[in-house]
Design a protein around this motif. Sequence first.
Motif, PDB file in Angstrom:
ATOM      1  N   GLU A   1      88.515  -1.831  46.398  1.00  0.00           N
ATOM      2  CA  GLU A   1      87.200  -1.456  45.902  1.00  0.00           C
ATOM      3  C   GLU A   1      86.422  -0.549  46.821  1.00  0.00           C
ATOM      4  OE1 GLU A   1      85.115  -2.436  43.142  1.00  0.00           O
ATOM      5  OE2 GLU A   1      83.671  -2.300  44.711  1.00  0.00           O
TER       6      GLU A   1
ATOM      7  N   ASP B   1      86.459  -7.135  46.927  1.00  0.00           N
ATOM      8  CA  ASP B   1      87.059  -7.730  48.112  1.00  0.00           C
ATOM      9  C   ASP B   1      86.481  -7.022  49.335  1.00  0.00           C
ATOM     10  OD1 ASP B   1      88.586  -8.542  50.226  1.00  0.00           O
ATOM     11  OD2 ASP B   1      90.468  -8.553  49.106  1.00  0.00           O
TER      12      ASP B   1
ATOM     13  N   LEU C   1      74.261  -2.015  47.403  1.00  0.00           N
ATOM     14  CA  LEU C   1      73.556  -2.289  46.151  1.00  0.00           C
ATOM     15  C   LEU C   1      74.608  -2.420  45.053  1.00  0.00           C
ATOM     16  CD1 LEU C   1      73.580   0.550  44.353  1.00  0.00           C
ATOM     17  CD2 LEU C   1      71.784   1.168  45.915  1.00  0.00           C
TER      18      LEU C   1
ATOM     19  N   ARG D   1      81.986 -17.339  58.517  1.00  0.00           N
ATOM     20  CA  ARG D   1      83.110 -18.168  58.090  1.00  0.00           C
ATOM     21  C   ARG D   1      84.067 -18.416  59.264  1.00  0.00           C
ATOM     22  NH1 ARG D   1      80.274 -15.994  54.541  1.00  0.00           N
ATOM     23  NH2 ARG D   1      80.022 -17.063  52.561  1.00  0.00           N
TER      24      ARG D   1
HETATM   25  C1  LIG Z   1      81.144  -0.333  43.505  1.00  0.00           C
HETATM   26  C2  LIG Z   1      80.388  -1.554  43.969  1.00  0.00           C
HETATM   27  C3  LIG Z   1      80.929  -2.791  43.366  1.00  0.00           C
HETATM   28  C4  LIG Z   1      80.150  -4.028  43.730  1.00  0.00           C
HETATM   29  O1  LIG Z   1      78.770  -3.831  43.463  1.00  0.00           O
HETATM   30  C5  LIG Z   1      80.369  -4.411  45.176  1.00  0.00           C
HETATM   31  C6  LIG Z   1      80.598  -5.885  45.335  1.00  0.00           C
HETATM   32  O2  LIG Z   1      81.028  -6.586  44.457  1.00  0.00           O
HETATM   33  S1  LIG Z   1      80.235  -6.489  46.871  1.00  0.00           S
HETATM   34  C7  LIG Z   1      80.776  -8.183  46.845  1.00  0.00           C
HETATM   35  C8  LIG Z   1      79.778  -9.052  46.208  1.00  0.00           C
HETATM   36  N1  LIG Z   1      80.239 -10.431  46.327  1.00  0.00           N
HETATM   37  C9  LIG Z   1      79.738 -11.270  47.259  1.00  0.00           C
HETATM   38  O3  LIG Z   1      78.882 -10.912  48.043  1.00  0.00           O
HETATM   39  C10 LIG Z   1      80.250 -12.674  47.241  1.00  0.00           C
HETATM   40  C11 LIG Z   1      80.614 -13.127  48.630  1.00  0.00           C
HETATM   41  N2  LIG Z   1      81.148 -14.495  48.630  1.00  0.00           N
HETATM   42  C12 LIG Z   1      80.332 -15.586  48.617  1.00  0.00           C
HETATM   43  O4  LIG Z   1      79.116 -15.512  48.573  1.00  0.00           O
HETATM   44  C13 LIG Z   1      80.993 -16.923  48.728  1.00  0.00           C
HETATM   45  O5  LIG Z   1      82.295 -16.720  49.210  1.00  0.00           O
HETATM   46  C14 LIG Z   1      81.079 -17.686  47.392  1.00  0.00           C
HETATM   47  C15 LIG Z   1      79.670 -18.113  46.997  1.00  0.00           C
HETATM   48  C16 LIG Z   1      81.699 -16.844  46.319  1.00  0.00           C
HETATM   49  C17 LIG Z   1      81.968 -18.951  47.583  1.00  0.00           C
HETATM   50  O6  LIG Z   1      81.504 -19.715  48.652  1.00  0.00           O
HETATM   51  P1  LIG Z   1      82.406 -20.895  49.219  1.00  0.00           P
HETATM   52  O7  LIG Z   1      82.975 -21.687  48.101  1.00  0.00           O
HETATM   53  O8  LIG Z   1      81.559 -21.569  50.254  1.00  0.00           O
HETATM   54  O9  LIG Z   1      83.653 -20.187  49.908  1.00  0.00           O
HETATM   55  P2  LIG Z   1      83.669 -19.231  51.191  1.00  0.00           P
HETATM   56  O10 LIG Z   1      82.447 -18.402  51.287  1.00  0.00           O
HETATM   57  O11 LIG Z   1      84.067 -20.019  52.378  1.00  0.00           O
HETATM   58  O12 LIG Z   1      84.817 -18.228  50.764  1.00  0.00           O
HETATM   59  C18 LIG Z   1      86.175 -18.650  50.669  1.00  0.00           C
HETATM   60  C19 LIG Z   1      87.046 -17.551  51.208  1.00  0.00           C
HETATM   61  O13 LIG Z   1      86.941 -16.392  50.387  1.00  0.00           O
HETATM   62  C20 LIG Z   1      86.562 -15.267  51.150  1.00  0.00           C
HETATM   63  N3  LIG Z   1      85.693 -14.434  50.331  1.00  0.00           N
HETATM   64  C21 LIG Z   1      84.662 -14.824  49.561  1.00  0.00           C
HETATM   65  N4  LIG Z   1      84.140 -13.781  48.919  1.00  0.00           N
HETATM   66  C22 LIG Z   1      84.869 -12.707  49.291  1.00  0.00           C
HETATM   67  C23 LIG Z   1      84.806 -11.329  48.964  1.00  0.00           C
HETATM   68  N5  LIG Z   1      83.907 -10.842  48.097  1.00  0.00           N
HETATM   69  N6  LIG Z   1      85.673 -10.509  49.546  1.00  0.00           N
HETATM   70  C24 LIG Z   1      86.586 -10.957  50.417  1.00  0.00           C
HETATM   71  N7  LIG Z   1      86.693 -12.261  50.759  1.00  0.00           N
HETATM   72  C25 LIG Z   1      85.840 -13.106  50.204  1.00  0.00           C
HETATM   73  C26 LIG Z   1      85.840 -15.844  52.342  1.00  0.00           C
HETATM   74  O14 LIG Z   1      85.839 -14.942  53.416  1.00  0.00           O
HETATM   75  C27 LIG Z   1      86.645 -17.088  52.613  1.00  0.00           C
HETATM   76  O15 LIG Z   1      87.814 -16.705  53.299  1.00  0.00           O
HETATM   77  P3  LIG Z   1      88.390 -17.604  54.499  1.00  0.00           P
HETATM   78  O16 LIG Z   1      89.528 -16.807  55.015  1.00  0.00           O
HETATM   79  O17 LIG Z   1      88.751 -18.920  53.854  1.00  0.00           O
HETATM   80  O18 LIG Z   1      87.262 -17.733  55.470  1.00  0.00           O
END
Ligand SMILES: CCC[C@H](O)CC(=O)SCCNC(=O)CCNC(=O)[C@H](O)C(C)(C)COP(=O)([O-])OP(=O)([O-])OC[C@H]1O[C@@H](n2cnc3c(N)ncnc32)[C@H](O)[C@@H]1OP(=O)([O-])[O-]
Length: 695
Positions: free
Chosen positions: A19, A37, A104, A251
Motif C-alpha cells: 500500500e 499494512d 490522512l 507493540r
Molecule cells: C492510500 C491510503 C490508504 C489508507 O488511508 C491508509 C491506511 O489504511 S493506514 C492504516 C490504518 N490502520 C490503522 O491505523 C490500524 C492500526 N492497528 C490498530 O489500531 C490495532 O492493531 C487494532 C485496533 C487493529 C488491533 O489491536 P490489537 O487487537 O490490540 O492488536 P495489535 O495492535 O497488537 O496488533 C496485532 C498485530 O498486528 C499488527 N498490525 C496491526 N495493524 C497493522 C497494520 N495496519 N499494518 C501492519 N501491522 C499491523 C501489529 O503490529 C501487531 O503485530 P505484532 O507483530 O503482533 O506486534
Amino acid sequence: MGGFCGNKNILAPKKCSGEARHRGLTQNSAPGPKGADIKEFGDSESGPPLIPMIHAIEAGNKPMVAAIEGFALGGGLELALGCHYRIAHSKARLGLPEVTLGLLPAAGGSQRLPRLIGVPAALDLIITGRHVTAAEALQLGIVDQVTDHHTVDAAVKFALSVAGRPLDARRISSYSCPPVSGDLDALFEEVMRKVRRGARGAIAPVACVQAVRAAATLPYARGMERERELMATLFTSGQARALQYSFFAQRAVSRWSTPSGARWDASAPKPVRKVAVIGLGTMGRGIAVALAQAGFPVVSVETQEKQLTEAKRAVSQMLERGAKRRGVAAPLDKMSYSSNIQAVADVDLVIEAVFEDMGLKKKIFQQLSAVCKPDALLCTNTSSLDVDQLASQTRNPELVVGMHFFAPAHVMKLLEVVYGPRSSPQALATAMQLGKKMGKVSVAVGNCPGFVGNRMLKAYVEQAFFLLEEGATPELVDSALEEFGFSMGFFKVSDLSGLDVGWKVRKEDGLALPGVSTGPSARIRQGRRYSPLGDLLCQRGRFGQKTGSGWYQYGKPGGRVATPDPWLHSFLEEYRAQHGLVPRRIDPQEVLERCLYALINEGFRILEDGIAAGPEDIDCIYVFGYGWPHYRGGPMFYAAMVGLPKVLERLEHYYRAHPDVPDLQPCSLLRRLVASGSPPVQKWKEAIKKLHSQL
Ligand SMILES: CCC[C@H](O)CC(=O)SCCNC(=O)CCNC(=O)[C@H](O)C(C)(C)COP(=O)([O-])OP(=O)([O-])OC[C@H]1O[C@@H](n2cnc3c(N)ncnc32)[C@H](O)[C@@H]1OP(=O)([O-])[O-]
C-alpha cells in the motif's frame, strides 16, 4: 471485512497487503481489515491498486454490500465506503485512524465520509482517528444495518433483498456534503484554530481538516486530487515516519527481555484477582482509580484517618467523573478502604504509593512481607528509590518489582516496570500484564537511580539551569522547547510541579547545601559543575505556581498564567556578576542541542548499561510519560533522524566548551554506533548485542 455483491460473488479481497507509496496513491493495493499494512509503507507495492478498485466497486452495476466484522479501519473502511451498502456485526469497530500515523484517509475516505455523515461528524472521526462501535456507526449513518448474527449471511441476505434496485443514490462519491447549520467557512476556521492549537506542530491533523474542507467545497474529482496532494506531503514527512515507528515501538515494548535472559514469551504471569494500594496521596488515589476502572477489586489503605476520609470522597468523584465521560456505571463497588494494613492479607498484589522516603518505605515492606500471602507480589511506586533495597526487607525478594506510574496515574499512559537483580521473571511478567490490563504502555526497565525516564531527565534539567547561568532566560529556554513540540518548557513545568520537589531530592543527594558561597567552588558539587539557581529560588520561598512565583510570576499563589518576571531577570544578572559569568547570546538551536542531546546521550548510556532493552523502550517512556512530541517519535528516534554523526559532533563540541559537564561527554555506545555506520534505529538492538559480544 468482506465485500459481497448481489449475485453472491465475493469481490473485495478478505486480506490483501501492500500500500500507499505517496507517488503511487492511485496505484495502491487493497488493505486488510486493519487498513493498509503499515510495515509496507515505503516498500514496493503488491496486490491490486486500491483507489481504482474502490472506484470500480462503486461504479459497478451490481449492489455491493460490505460485511464488516472485527475491525474496519483506514483503508478497510475506505473500501467499505466504496460499497453501496454496509452491514456490521455488533462487535465491529470502525474508524479512520490514519491521523495517528501521521497520514490522512487517502483512498477517498476524506472525501466520502463527509459526504455520507456530514462535515462535523466526519471531522471528528478523521481528526481524532477514534474508533466507533457498530452501534455508533449505525447512528452516524456509516453502516446500514447491525447484526448480532453471522455477518456474511446477513450481508448476503441483504444483497439479495436489494438486488435490482437502482444504485445511483448509493454511490457516495456522487453526493454533496449535507448542509451544515451556520456558515461553512466560519466552521472550518474555528475547527482549524482548535486543531492548530492542539496539534502543537503536528501536520497531519491540519491536513485532515484541509482534505475535509475540499470535500465540502469541491467536486469529488477535485477533492480526490487535493486528498492526493495533501497525502503526498504527509507521506514524505518525518512526522509520518516517527508516528509509524511509534506504532510498532508500542507493540515491541510488550515483548520485553532482560540482560539475564528472562523473556516475555518464556515467563507466565501469575493470576491477579485482587489488588491493594498503600497510601492515598495523589499517586495512590490515581492508581486505585486506574485499577478499579480496569475491573480489579481494590483495597486502599491509608493510616491517617483524615487523609482516608478525604481520599474516599476524592476517589469516588474521580470514578464517577470517569464513568460519566465513558458512559458506563462508576465501579464504586470495586473499592474498599481501611486504615489497617492487615486489610491486605488476602490480595494477590500490592502497590505501595506512600511518600518518597526510604525509611518509611522499608518499614512498609517489612509489614507487607509479614501480613501478605507468601506468594503476593509487592510493588513500589517509587520514582527513584532503590527497588532492590526494598526487596531486601521482605521474605521473598524475587516477588518485589517497581511499578512507577506517572501523575495523574489514572490518565497518564506510561508505566515503568522496574526489575531488580532479584526480581523473578514471573513477577516482572505479572506487573507487565497488570499494566496492560490497566491500559498502560508498560515498559520493563532495570533498577538504577531514576530508572530510565528520570535518569535521562536529570541531564536535560541540568542543561536548562546552565543555560540560565550563561545568559538565557526561562522564556528563551521554554519557547525553544515549546517550539520543538513540548506542551510546556522545562521552567513552566517546574513552576507547575513545584520547585521544592527537586530541591528536596537535591538536598537528600547532598547537592543543595545551605548558605551560598561566592567562591569558585560555589558552582561545583561532587566534583562536577552544579547550578544552585533552583536552590536559591527555593530559599526565597519561590516554589512556583503554588506560591505565586518561581521562574515566572503568577500574580497570586495558585495563579496559572506565567508572565516573565523582571525580578528574576535582575536576580540572574546579579548571580552572573557575583560568579564572574559573562552572559552571552544564546540561540534556540543551542537550547535544543544542549538540553536534548544531553538527554539523548544519557539514553545511550542506559542502552549501554542494559537498563532499557532497546531504543523503542526509551522512546515510549518519553512519548507516553514525559510529553515528548509524539510526531517526533521519541528521543532515540529523533537522534537517528538528526543523524548520529551530527549528534556526536555537537556533543563533542559542547563537551569541549564545558569539560566540567560529564553529561556532555559522548557516550561510547554512540561513538561505536557511528563507527559502525550509524544503523537505522530499528537495527540498534541487534547492533548493541553485536557490539557487546565483541567486548
Ligand atoms: C492510500 C491510503 C490508504 C489508507 O488511508 C491508509 C491506511 O489504511 S493506514 C492504516 C490504518 N490502520 C490503522 O491505523 C490500524 C492500526 N492497528 C490498530 O489500531 C490495532 O492493531 C487494532 C485496533 C487493529 C488491533 O489491536 P490489537 O487487537 O490490540 O492488536 P495489535 O495492535 O497488537 O496488533 C496485532 C498485530 O498486528 C499488527 N498490525 C496491526 N495493524 C497493522 C497494520 N495496519 N499494518 C501492519 N501491522 C499491523 C501489529 O503490529 C501487531 O503485530 P505484532 O507483530 O503482533 O506486534
